[in-house]
Design a protein around this motif. Sequence first.
Motif, PDB file in Angstrom:
ATOM      1  N   UNK A 217       0.812  -1.220   0.000  1.00 37.71           N
ATOM      2  CA  UNK A 217       0.000   0.000   0.000  1.00 37.71           C
ATOM      3  C   UNK A 217       0.842   1.264   0.000  1.00 37.71           C
ATOM      4  N   UNK A 218       2.086   1.173   0.483  1.00 38.94           N
ATOM      5  CA  UNK A 218       2.953   2.341   0.457  1.00 38.94           C
ATOM      6  C   UNK A 218       3.331   2.736  -0.970  1.00 38.94           C
ATOM      7  N   UNK A 219       3.281   1.786  -1.874  1.00 43.21           N
ATOM      8  CA  UNK A 219       3.674   2.031  -3.255  1.00 43.21           C
ATOM      9  C   UNK A 219       2.482   2.402  -4.139  1.00 43.21           C
ATOM     10  N   UNK A 220       1.300   2.383  -3.577  1.00 45.98           N
ATOM     11  CA  UNK A 220       0.086   2.640  -4.353  1.00 45.98           C
ATOM     12  C   UNK A 220      -0.321   4.101  -4.332  1.00 45.98           C
ATOM     13  N   UNK A 221       0.460   4.943  -3.674  1.00 44.61           N
ATOM     14  CA  UNK A 221       0.171   6.389  -3.615  1.00 44.61           C
ATOM     15  C   UNK A 221       1.455   7.168  -3.895  1.00 44.61           C
ATOM     16  N   UNK A 222       1.984   7.071  -5.140  1.00 45.18           N
ATOM     17  CA  UNK A 222       3.260   7.737  -5.450  1.00 45.18           C
ATOM     18  C   UNK A 222       3.191   9.243  -5.191  1.00 45.18           C
ATOM     19  N   UNK A 223       4.306   9.783  -4.723  1.00 41.38           N
ATOM     20  CA  UNK A 223       4.412  11.213  -4.458  1.00 41.38           C
ATOM     21  C   UNK A 223       5.819  11.658  -4.810  1.00 41.38           C
ATOM     22  N   UNK A 224       6.076  12.963  -4.691  1.00 36.83           N
ATOM     23  CA  UNK A 224       7.413  13.474  -4.954  1.00 36.83           C
ATOM     24  C   UNK A 224       8.430  12.916  -3.971  1.00 36.83           C
ATOM     25  N   UNK A 225       7.979  12.546  -2.778  1.00 36.24           N
ATOM     26  CA  UNK A 225       8.889  12.012  -1.780  1.00 36.24           C
ATOM     27  C   UNK A 225       9.113  10.517  -1.944  1.00 36.24           C
ATOM     28  N   UNK A 226       8.109   9.801  -2.441  1.00 37.68           N
ATOM     29  CA  UNK A 226       8.202   8.351  -2.553  1.00 37.68           C
ATOM     30  C   UNK A 226       7.447   7.925  -3.807  1.00 37.68           C
ATOM     31  N   UNK A 227       8.194   7.835  -4.911  1.00 39.04           N
ATOM     32  CA  UNK A 227       7.603   7.489  -6.191  1.00 39.04           C
ATOM     33  C   UNK A 227       8.662   6.938  -7.128  1.00 39.04           C
ATOM     34  N   UNK A 228       8.336   6.742  -8.394  1.00 39.13           N
ATOM     35  CA  UNK A 228       9.305   6.167  -9.336  1.00 39.13           C
ATOM     36  C   UNK A 228      10.541   7.026  -9.545  1.00 39.13           C
ATOM     37  N   UNK A 229      10.420   8.342  -9.364  1.00 37.00           N
ATOM     38  CA  UNK A 229      11.584   9.231  -9.445  1.00 37.00           C
ATOM     39  C   UNK A 229      12.213   9.347  -8.076  1.00 37.00           C
ATOM     40  N   UNK A 230      13.525   9.175  -7.966  1.00 34.30           N
ATOM     41  CA  UNK A 230      14.151   9.250  -6.637  1.00 34.30           C
ATOM     42  C   UNK A 230      13.921  10.603  -5.978  1.00 34.30           C
ATOM     43  N   UNK A 231      13.887  10.597  -4.675  1.00 34.57           N
ATOM     44  CA  UNK A 231      13.934  11.848  -3.914  1.00 34.57           C
ATOM     45  C   UNK A 231      15.406  12.239  -3.890  1.00 34.57           C
ATOM     46  N   UNK A 232      15.817  13.109  -4.809  1.00 34.19           N
ATOM     47  CA  UNK A 232      17.215  13.368  -5.073  1.00 34.19           C
ATOM     48  C   UNK A 232      18.006  13.664  -3.798  1.00 34.19           C
ATOM     49  N   UNK A 233      19.055  12.867  -3.597  1.00 38.83           N
ATOM     50  CA  UNK A 233      19.965  13.042  -2.456  1.00 38.83           C
ATOM     51  C   UNK A 233      19.269  12.887  -1.113  1.00 38.83           C
ATOM     52  N   UNK A 234      18.127  12.191  -1.109  1.00 40.11           N
ATOM     53  CA  UNK A 234      17.337  11.993   0.109  1.00 40.11           C
ATOM     54  C   UNK A 234      16.501  10.741  -0.116  1.00 40.11           C
ATOM     55  N   UNK A 235      17.153   9.618  -0.360  1.00 43.80           N
ATOM     56  CA  UNK A 235      16.446   8.407  -0.759  1.00 43.80           C
ATOM     57  C   UNK A 235      15.673   7.837   0.426  1.00 43.80           C
ATOM     58  N   UNK A 236      14.370   7.711   0.245  1.00 47.01           N
ATOM     59  CA  UNK A 236      13.481   7.314   1.332  1.00 47.01           C
ATOM     60  C   UNK A 236      13.396   5.797   1.416  1.00 47.01           C
ATOM     61  N   UNK A 237      14.214   5.191   2.248  1.00 44.37           N
ATOM     62  CA  UNK A 237      14.177   3.739   2.393  1.00 44.37           C
ATOM     63  C   UNK A 237      13.093   3.283   3.353  1.00 44.37           C
ATOM     64  N   UNK A 238      12.347   4.210   3.918  1.00 43.10           N
ATOM     65  CA  UNK A 238      11.071   3.920   4.579  1.00 43.10           C
ATOM     66  C   UNK A 238      10.059   4.894   4.019  1.00 43.10           C
ATOM     67  N   UNK A 239       8.845   4.448   3.700  1.00 39.03           N
ATOM     68  CA  UNK A 239       7.855   5.351   3.108  1.00 39.03           C
ATOM     69  C   UNK A 239       7.399   6.437   4.086  1.00 39.03           C
ATOM     70  N   UNK A 240       6.979   7.583   3.556  1.00 36.90           N
ATOM     71  CA  UNK A 240       6.503   8.688   4.406  1.00 36.90           C
ATOM     72  C   UNK A 240       5.082   8.450   4.886  1.00 36.90           C
ATOM     73  N   UNK A 241       4.570   9.405   5.656  1.00 35.63           N
ATOM     74  CA  UNK A 241       3.195   9.338   6.132  1.00 35.63           C
ATOM     75  C   UNK A 241       2.230   9.488   4.948  1.00 35.63           C
TER      76      UNK A 241
END
Length: 455
Positions: A217-241
Motif C-alpha cells: 500500500x505504500x507504493x500505491x500512492x506515489x508522491x514526490x517524496x516516494x515514487x518512481x523518481x528518486x527523492x534526489x539526495x534523500x532516498x526514502x528507504x522507509x515510506x513517508x506518512x
Amino acid sequence: MCESSGDHDHASAPAQRWLGGTRIVDSGELLAYARYIAREPEIRRTAAGFIGYGETRPGDRVLLAADTHFDPRVVDAMAAALREIGAKVDVVMVDAGPDREFDDQDELRAAIRRRPWKDEPRRWEGVPWVEQLAASRGYDLLVHGKGGGIPPTAHRYEAFPWLQADHFASRATAFPRDLHTLINQVAWRPIWEEGPGARVRVTDPEGTVLSYDMWPEYFERPSAMFGPTPRWNHLMTHPPTPISPRESATGVVRGTVNHFGRPYPRIAVTVRDGRVEDVEGGGAYGDAWREVLREARDIHYPSFPRPGLFWLWEVAVGTNPKIVRPPHIERLSSGGFEWERRRAGMVHVGFGTQWRGPEEKWAGEQGLVYGHLHVHLMAATITLETKSGASRPVLDRGRLVALDDPAVRKLAARYGDPDRVLAEDWMPKIPGITVEGDYEAYARDPASWIYTHDR
C-alpha cells in the motif's frame, strides 16, 4: 571535466575543475561557483549537486532571501551571477538572531511546534512573509530556504542552502549532474521496483538494529517524496506518512548526532510496530524528547493508525560523495550536522509528523504539538530482502553501494579516475568504529570529541 593540479583560473567553470580541492580564498572563486549554479537546470530540491537556477532569463525578477547566519560573500556572489544573466535581483536579509554555540535544545527549537508553522516557521522552512512577498510582488524566481520540501507556488522557487563558503564553493556543489543523477537512480531502482512486499533491515555499529516491511500500500500512492523518481539526495528507504495500520518497524535506533543541535550522549529510541515506545539516554536532548513523548502520548494524529507523535517514517540516505562536515560545526552558522546528511551513505532517521504534511496543518490549527526529531547513522548497513528471496544491499557500513555499480563507474571514468571521482571526501571519525579509540568514552561525551577531533 578533468582532474586538476589545484591551480585554477577564477573564470573557469567549476564543472571543469571540481576535483581540484583548492580551499576558497576570495570572492572570485565564489563567483565561479555562483555562475555554475545560475546556469544549471532547476529541479526544485534542496539537494547540493542538484540545485540550479538555469531557467532564469534576462529581465526576470529574482528575490534572493537569506538570513544573518549566511556568509554575505556567498549571497553577494549568487546575486552577481544572476545579474550577469540579465536578471534583476533584490536581496532580503532576515535577522536570525545572534550566532552562538549549539545547545542541547536546538533540535527541538528548530523542529517542534505547537501552532501553525506560518506563525512560527521552523529553521529549515522558508519564511512565510518572504514567500508572500515573492507572490504578491510577482517575482519570477524566489531563491530561499535551507532544507525540507519546497511548496508549490505560481512562481519558480528554488532552495539556497549554502550558509558558508565551505558549503558553497566545494566539489559537492559542482559534482557532475549526470553522474549524480545516475547514482540516485541506481540506488533507488531496487527500492521502488522490488520494494513492494520486501523487508528492510538497518544496522549500525553504534547499536541500531531495526527491521520493517515495505507494505504494497505504500507504493500505491506515489508522491514526490516516494515514487518512481528518486527523492534526489534523500532516498526514502522507509515510506513517508500516512503510516499503514500494518506498519511493522521494530527495533532500536542508537546514535549521538541530530540535525541541528549539540551532539548528545548516545540515545536509544525503541520502536515497536512503527511507534516510539521509549527513549533512553541522550542527555538533555533525550530528556526533552521524553517530555514531548509524554505530551503527545494520547493525541491521535490523522496520519498515524494509533495515538502518539513519534512514529518512524524517515530513513533517508544521502548520495553526494563530496559533502564535507563544515568547520566551526559547534556554531549555528555552520548549518550543523544537517548539512552532512547529504553525504553519500549518511542516514538520518526521523520520528514524528511529515514536513508540512496534512497532519501538521491539523495539529497546528488545534494548538497541538507536532514536528519530527532525528538520529543520524554514520556507518549504517541497509539491506532490502525482496519477496523472491533476493538480497539487495543499499548501504554497506556507510558506503553507498551504488557508487560501486559498473554503470556508475563507467560514467565516472569520463571525469577522471573513478576511484577518485566516487571517493567520499570526508569520513566521520567515530572512535572504535571508523578510527582508533574507545567508543564508550566517545558515546558518553561526543560533543567534546567531535569539536576537538572531527571538525
